[in-house]
Structure formats: structure tokens, C-alpha cells
Motif scaffolding. Structure first.
Motif, PDB file in Angstrom:
ATOM      1  N   ASN A 127       0.863  -1.135   0.009  1.00 50.56           N
ATOM      2  CA  ASN A 127      -0.098  -0.067   0.036  1.00 50.56           C
ATOM      3  C   ASN A 127       0.934   1.343   0.039  1.00 50.56           C
ATOM      4  O   ASN A 127       0.648   2.362  -0.640  1.00 50.56           O
ATOM      5  N   VAL A 128       1.962   1.559   0.770  1.00 50.53           N
ATOM      6  CA  VAL A 128       2.868   2.401   0.798  1.00 50.53           C
ATOM      7  C   VAL A 128       3.410   2.760  -0.657  1.00 50.53           C
ATOM      8  O   VAL A 128       3.514   3.978  -1.071  1.00 50.53           O
ATOM      9  N   GLY A 129       3.779   1.710  -1.228  1.00 45.94           N
ATOM     10  CA  GLY A 129       4.302   1.758  -2.648  1.00 45.94           C
ATOM     11  C   GLY A 129       5.312   2.975  -2.610  1.00 45.94           C
ATOM     12  O   GLY A 129       6.216   2.750  -2.132  1.00 45.94           O
ATOM     13  N   GLY A 130       5.075   3.645  -3.621  1.00 46.47           N
ATOM     14  CA  GLY A 130       6.227   4.903  -3.725  1.00 46.47           C
ATOM     15  C   GLY A 130       6.121   5.924  -3.270  1.00 46.47           C
ATOM     16  O   GLY A 130       6.615   7.176  -3.655  1.00 46.47           O
ATOM     17  N   ARG A 131       5.589   6.169  -1.932  1.00 46.40           N
ATOM     18  CA  ARG A 131       4.958   7.218  -1.710  1.00 46.40           C
ATOM     19  C   ARG A 131       5.744   7.693  -0.267  1.00 46.40           C
ATOM     20  O   ARG A 131       5.968   8.869   0.225  1.00 46.40           O
ATOM     21  N   LEU A 132       6.748   6.921   0.183  1.00 45.64           N
ATOM     22  CA  LEU A 132       7.843   7.433   0.972  1.00 45.64           C
ATOM     23  C   LEU A 132       9.299   6.836   0.843  1.00 45.64           C
ATOM     24  O   LEU A 132       9.322   5.652   0.080  1.00 45.64           O
ATOM     25  N   ASN A 133      10.150   7.504   1.170  1.00 46.56           N
ATOM     26  CA  ASN A 133      11.598   7.252   0.948  1.00 46.56           C
ATOM     27  C   ASN A 133      11.944   6.217   1.821  1.00 46.56           C
ATOM     28  O   ASN A 133      12.863   6.543   2.935  1.00 46.56           O
ATOM     29  N   ILE A 134      11.408   4.953   1.754  1.00 49.27           N
ATOM     30  CA  ILE A 134      11.836   3.774   2.819  1.00 49.27           C
ATOM     31  C   ILE A 134      12.041   2.647   1.836  1.00 49.27           C
ATOM     32  O   ILE A 134      11.450   2.190   0.956  1.00 49.27           O
ATOM     33  N   ALA A 135      12.944   2.005   2.175  1.00 50.54           N
ATOM     34  CA  ALA A 135      13.446   0.638   1.637  1.00 50.54           C
ATOM     35  C   ALA A 135      13.064  -0.347   2.436  1.00 50.54           C
ATOM     36  O   ALA A 135      13.871  -0.943   3.440  1.00 50.54           O
ATOM     37  N   PHE A 136      12.006  -1.153   2.311  1.00 51.11           N
ATOM     38  CA  PHE A 136      11.696  -2.242   3.173  1.00 51.11           C
ATOM     39  C   PHE A 136      12.580  -3.533   2.679  1.00 51.11           C
ATOM     40  O   PHE A 136      12.545  -3.658   1.398  1.00 51.11           O
ATOM     41  N   GLN A 137      12.898  -4.234   3.619  1.00 50.25           N
ATOM     42  CA  GLN A 137      13.713  -5.614   3.220  1.00 50.25           C
ATOM     43  C   GLN A 137      12.724  -6.757   3.396  1.00 50.25           C
ATOM     44  O   GLN A 137      12.145  -6.841   4.582  1.00 50.25           O
ATOM     45  N   ASP A 138      12.660  -7.680   2.595  1.00 50.43           N
ATOM     46  CA  ASP A 138      11.802  -8.842   2.584  1.00 50.43           C
ATOM     47  C   ASP A 138      12.086  -9.702   3.759  1.00 50.43           C
ATOM     48  O   ASP A 138      13.417 -10.246   3.748  1.00 50.43           O
ATOM     49  N   VAL A 169      11.678   2.923  -2.672  1.00 46.87           N
ATOM     50  CA  VAL A 169      10.982   3.780  -3.460  1.00 46.87           C
ATOM     51  C   VAL A 169      11.819   5.070  -3.372  1.00 46.87           C
ATOM     52  O   VAL A 169      12.075   5.608  -2.376  1.00 46.87           O
ATOM     53  N   GLU A 170      11.665   5.703  -4.564  1.00 46.33           N
ATOM     54  CA  GLU A 170      12.323   6.981  -4.562  1.00 46.33           C
ATOM     55  C   GLU A 170      11.491   8.081  -4.675  1.00 46.33           C
ATOM     56  O   GLU A 170      12.093   9.270  -4.656  1.00 46.33           O
ATOM     57  N   ARG A 171      10.395   7.959  -5.063  1.00 39.79           N
ATOM     58  CA  ARG A 171       9.491   9.137  -5.292  1.00 39.79           C
ATOM     59  C   ARG A 171       9.129   9.762  -3.965  1.00 39.79           C
ATOM     60  O   ARG A 171       8.869   9.042  -3.007  1.00 39.79           O
ATOM     61  N   ALA A 172       9.353  11.142  -3.855  1.00 38.96           N
ATOM     62  CA  ALA A 172       9.012  11.741  -2.663  1.00 38.96           C
ATOM     63  C   ALA A 172       7.519  11.791  -2.401  1.00 38.96           C
ATOM     64  O   ALA A 172       6.735  11.502  -3.325  1.00 38.96           O
ATOM     65  N   ASP A 173       7.097  11.722  -1.181  1.00 34.84           N
ATOM     66  CA  ASP A 173       5.931  12.072  -0.785  1.00 34.84           C
ATOM     67  C   ASP A 173       5.008  13.032  -1.235  1.00 34.84           C
ATOM     68  O   ASP A 173       5.160  13.973  -1.009  1.00 34.84           O
ATOM     69  N   PRO A 174       4.044  12.879  -2.250  1.00 35.85           N
ATOM     70  CA  PRO A 174       3.164  13.888  -2.727  1.00 35.85           C
ATOM     71  C   PRO A 174       1.885  14.242  -2.306  1.00 35.85           C
ATOM     72  O   PRO A 174       0.947  14.958  -2.629  1.00 35.85           O
ATOM     73  N   ALA A 175       1.677  13.268  -1.404  1.00 44.59           N
ATOM     74  CA  ALA A 175       0.242  13.388  -0.954  1.00 44.59           C
ATOM     75  C   ALA A 175      -0.292  14.356  -0.184  1.00 44.59           C
ATOM     76  O   ALA A 175       0.551  15.016   0.522  1.00 44.59           O
ATOM     77  N   PRO A 176      -1.499  14.942  -0.412  1.00 47.30           N
ATOM     78  CA  PRO A 176      -1.582  16.149   0.462  1.00 47.30           C
ATOM     79  C   PRO A 176      -1.780  15.844   1.900  1.00 47.30           C
ATOM     80  O   PRO A 176      -2.376  14.952   2.366  1.00 47.30           O
ATOM     81  N   ARG A 177      -1.424  16.731   2.538  1.00 50.20           N
ATOM     82  CA  ARG A 177      -1.305  16.404   4.187  1.00 50.20           C
ATOM     83  C   ARG A 177      -2.417  17.444   4.873  1.00 50.20           C
ATOM     84  O   ARG A 177      -2.688  18.468   4.292  1.00 50.20           O
ATOM     85  N   ASP A 178      -2.907  17.213   5.875  1.00 48.69           N
ATOM     86  CA  ASP A 178      -3.477  17.911   6.801  1.00 48.69           C
ATOM     87  C   ASP A 178      -3.079  19.277   7.200  1.00 48.69           C
ATOM     88  O   ASP A 178      -1.640  19.176   7.318  1.00 48.69           O
ATOM     89  N   ALA A 179      -3.620  20.478   7.272  1.00 44.69           N
ATOM     90  CA  ALA A 179      -3.040  21.607   8.002  1.00 44.69           C
ATOM     91  C   ALA A 179      -2.948  21.248   9.351  1.00 44.69           C
ATOM     92  O   ALA A 179      -3.523  20.475   9.807  1.00 44.69           O
ATOM     93  N   GLU A 180      -2.578  22.427   9.818  1.00 47.65           N
ATOM     94  CA  GLU A 180      -2.446  22.210  11.512  1.00 47.65           C
ATOM     95  C   GLU A 180      -3.889  22.368  12.014  1.00 47.65           C
ATOM     96  O   GLU A 180      -4.022  21.565  13.007  1.00 47.65           O
ATOM     97  N   HIS A 181      -4.756  22.879  11.542  1.00 43.65           N
ATOM     98  CA  HIS A 181      -5.972  22.908  11.879  1.00 43.65           C
ATOM     99  C   HIS A 181      -7.199  22.092  10.907  1.00 43.65           C
ATOM    100  O   HIS A 181      -7.039  22.628  10.003  1.00 43.65           O
ATOM    101  N   ALA A 182      -7.947  21.384  11.529  1.00 45.10           N
ATOM    102  CA  ALA A 182      -9.038  20.696  10.618  1.00 45.10           C
ATOM    103  C   ALA A 182     -10.234  21.087  11.383  1.00 45.10           C
ATOM    104  O   ALA A 182     -10.512  20.933  12.724  1.00 45.10           O
TER     105      ALA A 182
END
Length: 577
Positions: A127-138, A169-182
Motif C-alpha cells: 500500500n505504501v508503494g512509492g510514496r515514502l523514501n523507505i527501503a523495506f527488506q523482505d 521507493v524513490e518518489r518523494a511523498d506528494p500526498a496532500p497533508r492535513d493543515a495544522e487545524h481541521a
């Protein structure tokens, strides 16, 4: 996410006071801020451990990474080292606690984690796919206590050297994030003593939601989700927890003749305390100014700085004609009514046409009417052919854009009409203009996700649909279908199956949801389950034709349609794929 302190009993035996002080410092400086920053909720603390739930897998993994990296610098002085396990799965909610297989598996993963590291299930890694700069090891397949199937696990540790692999995963996380207030704007109570004025109080509430969603420093929950609490007496702190908001706006509207009184109060959803409250007594002709004033007071109370463009957007009402706006509010209420039918559609169109007759230069009713005729294109409520309904929708949307080239509703309507005409790139570009007017426009995020899916831009589709679910959680059951399809076409069959199972659970009569689930199960080799799901689908809709339904999606990449058909073929449900 389940966490546990490594060697806690040993640390306590050596120096209880020092260990407790170090644990408290860790929670205050590293753990709690990371959870809050990543939209998490601490379900419970368990001595040296914690159970936390999140809005998304990406939030959970980002939080865990932040915690472990943050602890690396403090490990020597504090002696606190964590193991963390993360899983995505079904849970049972009881009061403020959660139970079930999803939690049990996360607990087992925590036990498998390396000290200072993270262990995740395969569905999390997928699910995380290419959205975080994390190298998971099997970590292979592992059998664990009280789980009836081997778990395929993946590991990450701050000391691991990132390297290119199928899991990197090399792609930087582009997902929109919550602002400080919701914030959630609850429907303002109609205090006029006339049930016929309900549309007016609802319309003002929705106008305030629309204006607040134009503020980039604020996350705003969409109308359908905040309106789910209409007429209910619910603790605002519970609403804050359910919708994951920091603040709630509540109040009332009283309309008598040409006078309007609005009472509004802004509540801290964590403590239940008042942040701001005021009463506005105005002539009906001043209603637009009052709505703007309420919006600006909320922004000021939250100490959010508006840009000149945002302030101009808030002040832009599209018309000065109160009567035209009232008819528009009536029509808009029908669009968002969950039980829309032919009679409701006719009433909505009547109100829209009346609004236009009162102000021919008011763009929003044209855009809304275009969407109404697009609904007729799908549902045949007027008795016209689909082609005639589409032509009318196209004409109205084009005229809305002609009147207001930069408008939210005019461009959104034009984009949706273009989407169903198969003009995907035009629809995408037009939608971007609509969304530039509103930072948190939930329907826009969903439409963006749907378009990215059709265009084959799957990571972008996933980000957009997840954002739509965040802003409109009450529509999760509808958005899940498209989120699952995006994961499916990305090859994330385990994630797709998990989401589609939830979709089938929430929408009992979904035929298309079962069709995609059967295909996902076919790809996973779960043949008997796939056939059972397909049988259920055919009982719901004996005339179901998968190729016809796929054609309506207008998928730009032919291999995507083939991938869906191949899953059914693997399950023996389609002979000629």
C-alpha cells in the motif's frame, strides 16, 4: 501501529525512576508529537507499549519512521528503544478501543521487529508503494501464534543503507497533508419555527463550508460528513474524534421576515471549550456579508493568515441577487441528497432554472444544472436519450465557464462533462482550475482521482482518492471502489482485495465491487473465494456484463482492462480473456 519498549523489565529492575522519567520524556518529545503530526489517535497506552490508529497506512509508516529516527539521537541518554509493528486490516470499534485480527497481527509484527526498527505486513508494504523514501527488506513468510496463516513481512531500520531494489521507493511523498487545524461545520439549527426554512439554514452552513475550504491553512470536512450529525445530540469531542478534527463550528439561524440572526460558536474538539462565539443580526440583503464575516472570524480565531487571493475567493459570491441564491441553495440541497430520484431531479432542475431566470449571469446554477443533466444521462429520469441529456449538460457547463472562467463549480461541471465524453486530458486540466479555488474540495479530489485512474496515473489516483475519503469519510463506501481499482491496476492485489471486501461489506448490493474482488482473488490464487464472490454478484445482477462496465470507465491503457479480465480468467470465470 503497536509499539513496545525493548528490555523494559530489565530497565525497570535496574532503575525504575530513571526508566519512567525517560519513557515520559520520550512520549512528550518524540512519540506524541509524531502521532499528532501524522493524523494518529493513541487508542491506549499499555505500560511500556501503545496501540495507535491512523487515517492511512502512509500516515502510520511515516509516524513510525519519524519516531525511530527521532529516537536514534536519544537512545544513549534515555535508554529507550522501541519495536514497532504496523498492519492494515479490519478492526472492531468498541467505545474508544479497537479489537480484531487487524490489531492482533500488528501486535505479532511488533514482536518480529528488530530493536529500533519497524516490521510491517505485506499489505502495508504494498500500500505504501512509492510514496515514502523507505527501503523495506523482505522478511519472508513467518508463522505466528493465533494467526491461521503465514504472514509475509517486511523490515526497515534507520541503520539500513538505502539501495535500489524492487522495494526501494524513490518518489518523494506528494500526498496532500492535513493543515495544522481541521474543522467540521455542523449544520446550523433552523430556529425560524418554519420547517420550510430548513434549506436556508443548511445553505448558509454549506456556504461557510465552501468558503472555509478555500483557506489553504485549514482542513475542512465536507458537507455530507458533517451533516451526518444533523438533529443528533452528540458530544462535540466525539465528533472531533470521529472526523479527526481539531475544531467544530456549531450554531443556529433564525429568519423572520427580512431579518436574519446567526449565532455561531467555534469549539475546541479536544477539550470542548469555546474558542470564539458571536451573534449576527442583519437584514436578509446582508446575508452574503454575514457569511463572509463568520468565515473571517473563524480564520482569525485560529490565527490563520489569508493570502490576498484567498480573501478575494471568500468574498466572491457569484451574485448579489438573494432570490437567485436561495433557489440555487434549494437545488444544491437536492444534489447532495442521498436518495435522489426522478421526482427530486425534476424539482432540482426547476429551482436551477428559476435561479438562472432571476440572475442570468450567475454561473454556479449553470454548473449545477449541468451536473443534474449529467445525472439524467446516467439515470434517464427525464425520458430523453443519453445523447440529448449529454448535449444539454455540455451546453450548460460551457456557458457556466463562459460566465465565470475561473469559477469552482463552472470548471468542475465542465471537467465532469468532459470526463464522461472521454476527453480525459481536457477534463484533467479544467479540474485543476476548479481546485485552484479550493484547497479542500472533496468532490474535486474524488473527480481528480477518478480521472487519474482513467489516465493510468495510478499513484496520483490513490493520493487523490485517499484525500477525498479524509475530507468526506461518510462517502468512504463509494470512494472505496475507485481506490481499490487504482491499487488493483497498480498490481497491489492484496490491498485491492482488502478494500473491496470492505466495499462489499458496506454496500451489500454492489455488483461491480464483487466483480473486481473476484478478479483480485483470481490474481492472488484464491480461486474458490473468487468463484463464491462471482456467484453472489450474478445473483445480484444476472445480466451483468463486465466488458460493458469496463468500457464505461474509458481506461486509457488497454493493458489495464486486460489485467482485470485476466484475474477472472485465472479464477475460471472468463474463458476468452
Amino acid at each position: 501501529m503497536v509499539t513496545d519498549v525493548v528490555g523494559y523489565s530489565r530497565l525497570m529492575a535496574a532503575d525504575e525512576d530513571k526508566t519512567l522519567a525517560a519513557l515520559n520524556t520520550h512520549r512528550q518529545i518524540v512519540f506524541d508529537p509524531s502521532v499528532t503530526r501524522n493524523n494518529g489517535r493513541i487508542v491506549k497506552l499499555m505500560g511500556d507499549g501503545a496501540l495507535v490508529e491512523f487515517l492511512s497506512v502512509v500516515d502510520a509508516v511515516r509516524c513510525a519512521r519519524d519516531i525511530q529516527i527521532g529516537m536514534t539521537a536519544k537512545e544513549g541518554e534515555a535508554g529507550i528503544v522501541l519495536r514497532i509493528g504496523i498492519n492494515l486490516g479490519d478492526v472492531i470499534l468498541q467505545n474508544d478501543d479497537i479489537f480484531g485480527d487487524g490489531v492482533n497481527i500488528a501486535s505479532r509484527l511488533e514482536q518480529l521487529s528488530k530493536p529500533g526498527g519497524i516490521c510491517v505486513s505485506s499489505v502495508v508494504q504494498e500500500n505504501v508503494g512509492g510514496r515514502l523514501n523507505i527501503a523495506f527488506q523482505d522478511g519472508g513468510a513467518v508463522s505466528v501464534k493465533n494467526i491461521d496463516r503465514p504472514l509475509k513481512v517486511f523490515h526497515w531500520h534507520p541503520e539500513d543503507t538505502p539501495r535500489a531494489s524492487e522495494f526501494f521507493v524513490e518518489r518523494a511523498d506528494p500526498a496532500p497533508r492535513d493543515a495544522e487545524h481541521a474543522i467540521a461545520v455542523l449544520p446550523l439549527d433552523n430556529m425560524s419555527g418554519d420547517p420550510e426554512q430548513e434549506y436556508f439554514s443548511d445553505g448558509i452552513s454549506e456556504d461557510i463550508i465552501t468558503d472555509l475550504s478555500k483557506v489553504s491553512g485549514l482542513t475542512v470536512i465536507a458537507r455530507n460528513s458533517s451533516f451526518a450529525y444533523k438533529g443528533k445530540s452528540v458530544d462535540l469531542r466525539i465528533i472531533g474524534r470521529d472526523l479527526r478534527v481539531t475544531h467544530v463550528l456549531e450554531g443556529s439561524v433564525r429568519r423572520v421576515g427580512n431579518r436574519v440572526r446567526i449565532n455561531a460558536q467555534l469549539i475546541d474538539a479536544t477539550t470542548g471549550s469555546h474558542i470564539w462565539a458571536d451573534r449576527f443580526d442583519r437584514e436578509l440583503t446582508d446575508i452574503f456579508a454575514v457569511q463572509d464575516e463568520v468565515t473571517l472570524e473563524i480564520v482569525n480565531a485560529l490565527k490563520i493568515k489569508l493570502s490576498p487571493a484567498e480573501r478575494a475567493n471568500i468574498n466572491d459570491t457569484g451574485t448579489s441577487n438573494i432570490d437567485a441564491h436561495e433557489d440555487y441553495m434549494r437545488m444544491r440541497g437536492f444534489l447532495f441528497f442521498p436518495g435522489m430520484n426522478a421526482e427530486g431531479w425534476k424539482q432540482a432542475v426547476l429551482y436551477g432554472e428559476r435561479a438562472i431566470s432571476k440572475d442570468p449571469n450567475y454561473a454556479d446554477p449553470y454548473g449545477m444544472l449541468a451536473l443534474m443533466h449529467l445525472l439524467d444521462y446516467h439515470n434517464h429520469w427525464s425520458g430523453r436519450t443519453s445523447q440529448e441529456a449529454m448535449q444539454e449538460a455540455d451546453k450548460l457547463a460551457a456557458h457556466a465557464v463562459e460566465i465565470d472562467p475561473d469559477g469552482l463549480w463552472s470548471n468542475h461541471a465542465y471537467a465532469v462533462v468532459a470526463r464522461w465524453q472521454g476527453k480525459l486530458e481536457l477534463a484533467s486540466k479544467t479540474l485543476e482550475k476548479a481546485m485552484s479555488k479550493s484547497a479542500d474540495y472533496s468532490l474535486g479530489w474524488f473527480t481528480k482521482g477518478e480521472l487519474e485512474l482513467a489516465l493510468g496515473r495510478l499513484p496520483e489516483a490513490i493520493d487523490a482518492i485517499e484525500r477525498a475519503i479524509r475530507l468526506e469519510p461518510s462517502f468512504r463506501h463509494q470512494y472505496l471502489q475507485f481506490l481499490a481499482m487504482a491499487h488493483f491496476l497498480k498490481g497491489n492485489f492484496e490491498t485491492a482485495a482488502l478494500l473491496l471486501r470492505e466495499r462489499v461489506l458496506l454496500v451489500k448490493d454492489t455488483d461491480i465491487g464483487r466483480a473486481w474482488l473476484a478478479s483480485a482473488l483470481g490474481h492472488l490464487g484464491e480461486i474458490e473465494q473468487a468463484r463464491t464472490v462471482w456467484t453472489e454478484m450474478m445473483e445480484i445482477n444476472p445480466t451483468f456484463a463486465i466488458r460493458t462496465r469496463l468500457a464505461r470507465l474509458t481506461l486509457a491503457d488497454p493493458s489495464h482492462e486486460m489485467m482485470m479480465l485476466q484475474g477472472l480468467s485465472k479464477a475460471g470465470l472468463l474463458e476468452d480473456a
